[in-house]
Structure formats: structure tokens, C-alpha cells
Design an enzyme around this catalytic site. Structure first.
Site, short mmCIF file in Angstrom:
data_model
loop_
_atom_site.label_atom_id
_atom_site.label_comp_id
_atom_site.label_asym_id
_atom_site.label_seq_id
_atom_site.Cartn_x
_atom_site.Cartn_y
_atom_site.Cartn_z
N SER A 1 52.61 101.61 80.33
CA SER A 1 52.99 100.24 80.00
C SER A 1 51.83 99.30 80.29
O SER A 1 50.84 99.68 80.91
CB SER A 1 54.21 99.82 80.82
OG SER A 1 53.81 99.57 82.16
N LYS A 2 51.99 98.07 79.83
CA LYS A 2 50.96 97.07 80.06
C LYS A 2 50.74 96.85 81.55
O LYS A 2 49.63 96.60 82.00
CB LYS A 2 51.38 95.77 79.37
CG LYS A 2 50.38 94.65 79.56
CD LYS A 2 50.65 93.49 78.64
CE LYS A 2 50.29 92.16 79.23
NZ LYS A 2 49.21 92.11 80.21
N ARG A 3 51.84 96.98 82.30
CA ARG A 3 51.71 96.78 83.75
C ARG A 3 50.75 97.79 84.40
O ARG A 3 50.05 97.46 85.34
CB ARG A 3 53.10 96.86 84.42
CG ARG A 3 53.46 95.56 85.12
CD ARG A 3 54.91 95.54 85.56
NE ARG A 3 55.80 95.62 84.42
CZ ARG A 3 56.87 96.42 84.35
NH1 ARG A 3 57.16 97.24 85.34
NH2 ARG A 3 57.63 96.40 83.28
N GLY B 1 48.11 98.98 83.04
CA GLY B 1 46.77 98.48 82.77
C GLY B 1 46.41 97.35 83.72
O GLY B 1 45.30 97.31 84.27
N ASP B 2 47.34 96.42 83.93
CA ASP B 2 47.09 95.29 84.84
C ASP B 2 46.84 95.79 86.26
O ASP B 2 45.96 95.30 86.96
CB ASP B 2 48.29 94.33 84.84
CG ASP B 2 48.46 93.67 83.46
OD1 ASP B 2 47.49 93.70 82.68
OD2 ASP B 2 49.55 93.14 83.19
#
Ligand code: GLU
Length: 505
Positions: A262-264, A266-267
Site C-alpha cells: 500500500s501507499k503507507r 512507501g511512506d
């Protein structure tokens, strides 16, 4: 079916920036199409106006341009099967919805969202299907006159697919093999909404695949319940003979391997999950992209190609032509692929080394300029050739090589303590005089003459070179000394030496 022309499509919905998983799906379609001399279509599945995000279409197209994935036809590319934007195909879908309705394979339903919620509250695990549809407000449970009257009065309705229970549905998937399910687990999916006169994803998707003569559906989307539903739709239309072959790709997993990427993630770990930077038009929030994070598109492509497929040998570095040659859809893995972003960085490093110095210099030049430095391309290319093996990203070249462009303003204390002796100033004075006397300032000649001088004086090579480095670089890092002085040139070399002698004494 077997000797059909290969025609594949990438069919995103413009609901936001393209996720890196979608990029992989598009890449696999591209590799497969090119390998078979087939066509790759870019179709926009924009029938859900609630989820439409402005700018998404342009973003997706720009992403592929950056990555070098080329489409043969579709939105913005043209072609004979258009329009390729589903919102422009209303009349086509209406015709096919009518075909299903006339054949009794679909029906009209008037249930409002509130009525559906009420039923869900009443009945555990409510599903709109053969077991419940006669309790609902639809053209199967209501007299024809009433249905007509409601439609004439402008009542909003949907068209649902009438799924016959207890039928075996076999989905043949190139990656997953044959999977059989019982149609009873499926609900009577909504195919069309009168409110916006548009079909839902399922109907539009298979009608378009049929009309656009798609031969293979390679998708990264969840496998159930779409695939069996689509098989039933092909059956309902009598299109089984030209049904495309399916290949459902595995999920991309978190770098740790547990759960969907998920994008999380990556963050949290510091890597982009989008090809380009994206600014959310509603919130203004910025998400990082591979392009702006200074990844080379070739590296991204190579990395993504190996997420869920490998050539069966140990070869990892493959350019796009090799990938097209070697890619094998039948050898894609059905197990999820771990998104090993450190491997992605490794690929970037390898592609910096592989790419011509002059090409890397082109990318590096504006970064150098941004530091207020101007340097000619041949010199920059030489610097790149000396330094690029040390970095993972082109922008890191600045930190690694800034001493070429900017003379040291101070001298690293630790290095001074270790490398600058009582007599260093005197020795550097001698060396400066020697260098100044050279007519031929080539790297080779400097090296020859300086070494002769060191030998004749009985000095230690290490001691001289370390002090020399300190005068030119200001610290203990950098490539071979004469690679530095050779690029700096005589004047700059001598000036830096004199200044160090003055400052360090
Ligand atoms: N519009 C669908 C998506 O966004 C397409 C899936 C397919 O390839 O059929 O995932």
C-alpha cells in the site's frame, strides 16, 4: 481462437494516480503484445462518475511516456475500434443491455439503497440472487404494466444480471490453471444504471473486450468474483468462442512479505508507489513518484518485470528488448510478489553504471547548474565516468563530486590531524612548484613526474598523496589524485594548493 491476432489492453479507471501495480500490469501487457507482434490498446474505464478524478487520465498517459511503454491504439492514440473512453460509448452499451433484457438474461430492479439496506438488516448475509430476488422490487417479481409505468414515470432503476444458481463455471487462467466455481456464490450483479445511463464496470469491460477483439485479458485485479462473472456474461451473449484468454497476475506484497503493498508502506519505508509525483486535486497532498525521486525509467521497468516473473536463469539485468524476447506469461507466479524496494535501488545503481557517461551527464547537468556552477559537457562527462560507480541516484553525484566544482572552504579537522604534518606545507610547496613547471599536465605525465620526484627525495608516497588530497578536496575522500588534479587543471590545482598551505601552515 488460437490463431487470432494478439490484441491486449490496459484499461485503467481514472480514479487517481496509477499505482505501481497497475504499471506492472501494463508492462506485462506491453511485453506480451510486442512479443507476439500484437496490439496494445489503451482504454479508459470511466463509467463510475463518482470516482472520477480530474487529471488522472493525463497522469496515466504521461507515466507511460516516461516509462517508454507505447500503445498502438486507444485514448489519445486513435484506432479503428473507438471511441476508447467508455463514457463515450453509452449507446453501444444500451444496445447490449437490451439484448440481455430481451433474452431474459437480465432484469430491471427498482430497489432503492434504503430498501436494500433494510433487507440486509433483516436477512443475514443477504445477497441479491435467485434465493431473494422474488422478494425484491423488480421486473421478475412485479407485473409488466407496473414496471412499464414506473419507467414511464421516470423512476430510477438498474439492470441486474440474472444468474442461474447451481451452474458450474470454469475459468481457465493462463497463470492459475482451471478454477471451477458454483454460480450460486455469485450475486445478481448490477450491469447498468438508468440514473447516469451508463453500464457498470463488468458489462462495459466484457462488451468492449468483445468488440475490440481482445484476445488476452492480462489483469492485476482481484480474481474473484469478476472472472467467473465475466465467463457467465460471455456465455449469456453467446460469445464463448471468442472469449479472451485470462491471465490474472499475483498481488504485489509489502517489502516484508505479509499483506498487500500500500501507499503507507512507501511512506513508512521511503519509496514511491507511483510512477510520477501526484498532487491530489482535492486535498493538495503530494505523493512522491519514481521520476521525481530520480529513478531511471529503465531501472523501474527491469525491476517491475521481475515482480512475479523471472526468465528461469540467473540473469537480472534485461533491457526492454530482452524482456520482450524472454517474457513468458505461462511462467508468471500465482504467489504474491514481495516488493523489494532495496532491489529497486540496486537496479538504479546498475543502470547508472550501464548507461553511457554522456547520458548520465545530461541528467546531472541541470543539478550542477542548480548549484550555481557551470561546467562544459566533456568535463562533466569525465567526472561522471569517475564517480558514477559510487552512487545509487544521479543526484547523489553532487555530494560525491562537488569538490570538482567548488574549492574547499575549510579542511576536515580529523583529516588535518592525521594527514597534515610539520613539514607538509614545505613539501606541498615543492610539489606545487613541480606541477607548475609541467608543460604537459596530462594525468599520465603528472603521475610519472611526481613519482620520480618522490623517489628522488626519498619521501613517502602515501604521506605526499594524503596531504595533496587534503589541499584539493578538503577531506580524505575522492578518486585517484591525478584524476582530480587532471580535471581541475593546472591553474586551479596550484591555487588550491597555495591556499591550503596558507591556511594550514
Ligand atoms: N478498469 C479495471 C481496473 O481499473 C480494468 C480491469 C481489467 O483489466 O479488466 O482495474
Amino acid at each position: 481462437m488460437n490463431n487470432r491476432k494478439v490484441r491486449v489492453r490496459f484499461a485503467p479507471s481514472p480514479t487517481g494516480p496509477l499505482h505501481i501495480g497497475g504499471v506492472r500490469t501494463a508492462l506485462y501487457n506491453y511485453l506480451f503484445a510486442k512479443q507476439h507482434g500484437g496490439d496494445l490498446i489503451f482504454r479508459l474505464e470511466d463509467t463510475d462518475s463518482n470516482r472520477f478524478v480530474p487529471g488522472a487520465e493525463e497522469y496515466i498517459l504521461e507515466s507511460f511516456k516516461w516509462l517508454g511503454i507505447k500503445f498502438d491504439e486507444g485514448v489519445s492514440f486513435g484506432g479503428e475500434y473507438g471511441p476508447y473512453r467508455q463514457s463515450e460509448r453509452r449507446d453501444i452499451y444500451k444496445k447490449y443491455v437490451k439484448i440481455l433484457l430481451d433474452a431474459g438474461k437480465a432484469y430491471i430492479a427498482f430497489d432503492t439503497p434504503e430498501e436494500l439496506d433494510k433487507k440486509r438488516a433483516e436477512i443475514d448475509n443477504f445477497q441479491y440472487d435467485a434465493s431473494t430476488r422474488m422478494m425484491m422490487r423488480n421486473s421478475l417479481s412485479m407485473p409488466a404494466e407496473e414496471v412499464e409505468a414506473l419507467i414511464a414515470a421516470g423512476e430510477k432503476y438498474v439492470v441486474r444480471f440474472k444468474i442461474e444458481p447451481g451452474e458450474k463455471v470454469v475459468v481457465n487462467d493462463i497463470i492459475r490453471g482451471a478454477v471451477t466455481i458454483d454460480s450460486s456464490i455469485l450475486d445478481d450483479k448490477v450491469l447498468y444504471k438508468s440514473a447516469d445511463e451508463l453500464p457498470t464496470y463488468h458489462l462495459a469491460n466484457i462488451v468492449d473486450d468483445h468488440l475490440m477483439e481482445v484476445s488476452h485479458v492480462i489483469r492485476g485485479e482481484e480474481w474473484l468474483p469478476s472472472a467467473p462473472l465475466h465467463v457467465l456474461l460471455y456465455r449469456a451473449f453467446g460469445w464463448e468462442d471468442t472469449m479472451p484468454a485470462f491471465a490474472h497476475l499475483s498481488l504485489l506484497l509489502k517489502p516484508e512479505g505479509n499483506g498487500k503493498l500500500s501507499k503507507r508502506d512507501g511512506d513508512r519505508l521511503g519509496f514511491p508507489v507511483f510512477p510520477l509525483e501526484w498532487k491530489d486535486p482535492a486535498t493538495g497532498a503530494i505523493s512522491s513518484g519514481y521520476r521525481e525521486s530520480d529513478y531511471l525509467p529503465e531501472a523501474v521497468i527491469n525491476f517491475l518485470a521481475l515482480l512475479g516473473w523471472n526468465p528461469g536463469d540467473d540473469v537480472e539485468m534485461m533491457d526492454i528488448d530482452e524482456l520482450i524476447k524472454k517474457f513468458d506469461l505461462t511462467h508468471c507466479s500465482k504467489a504474491g510478489a514481495r516488493f523489494d524496494y532495496k532491489k529497486m535501488i540496486w537496479f538504479n545503481h546498475e543502470y547508472i553504471i550501464k548507461k553511457a557517461d554522456s547520458e548520465i551527464a545530461e541528467i546531472f547537468a541541470p543539478m550542477v547548474q542548480a548549484h550555481g556552477v557551470s561546467v562544459d559537457m566533456p568535463t562533466l562527462t569525465k567526472i561522471v565516468s569517475l564517480m558514477k560507480g559510487r552512487v545509487n541516484f544521479v543526484h547523489e553525484l553532487w555530494d560525491a563530486s562537488s569538490f570538482y566544482f567548488v574549492a574547499p572552504e575549510s579542511y576536515d579537522e580529523k583529516t588535518v590531524k592525521k594527514r597534515w604534518k610539520e613539514d607538509s606545507a614545505a613539501k606541498m610547496g615543492e610539489l606545487a612548484a613541480l606541477l607548475e613547471s609541467l608543460d604537459d599536465f596530462s594525468i599520465e605525465n603528472q603521475e610519472l613526474r611526481v613519482k620520480e620526484w618522490i623517489e628522488s627525495k626519498g619521501y613517502s608516497l602515501g604521506e605526499i598523496m594524503n596531504a595533496f588530497r587534503l589541499t584539493l578536496v578538503g577531506e580524505g575522500k575522492g578518486p585517484q589524485m591525478f584524476d582530480i588534479s587532471g580535471i581541475l587543471g593546472k591553474e586551479e590545482t596550484i591555487a588550491r594548493m597555495k591556499r591550503a598551505i596558507e591556511v594550514l601552515g
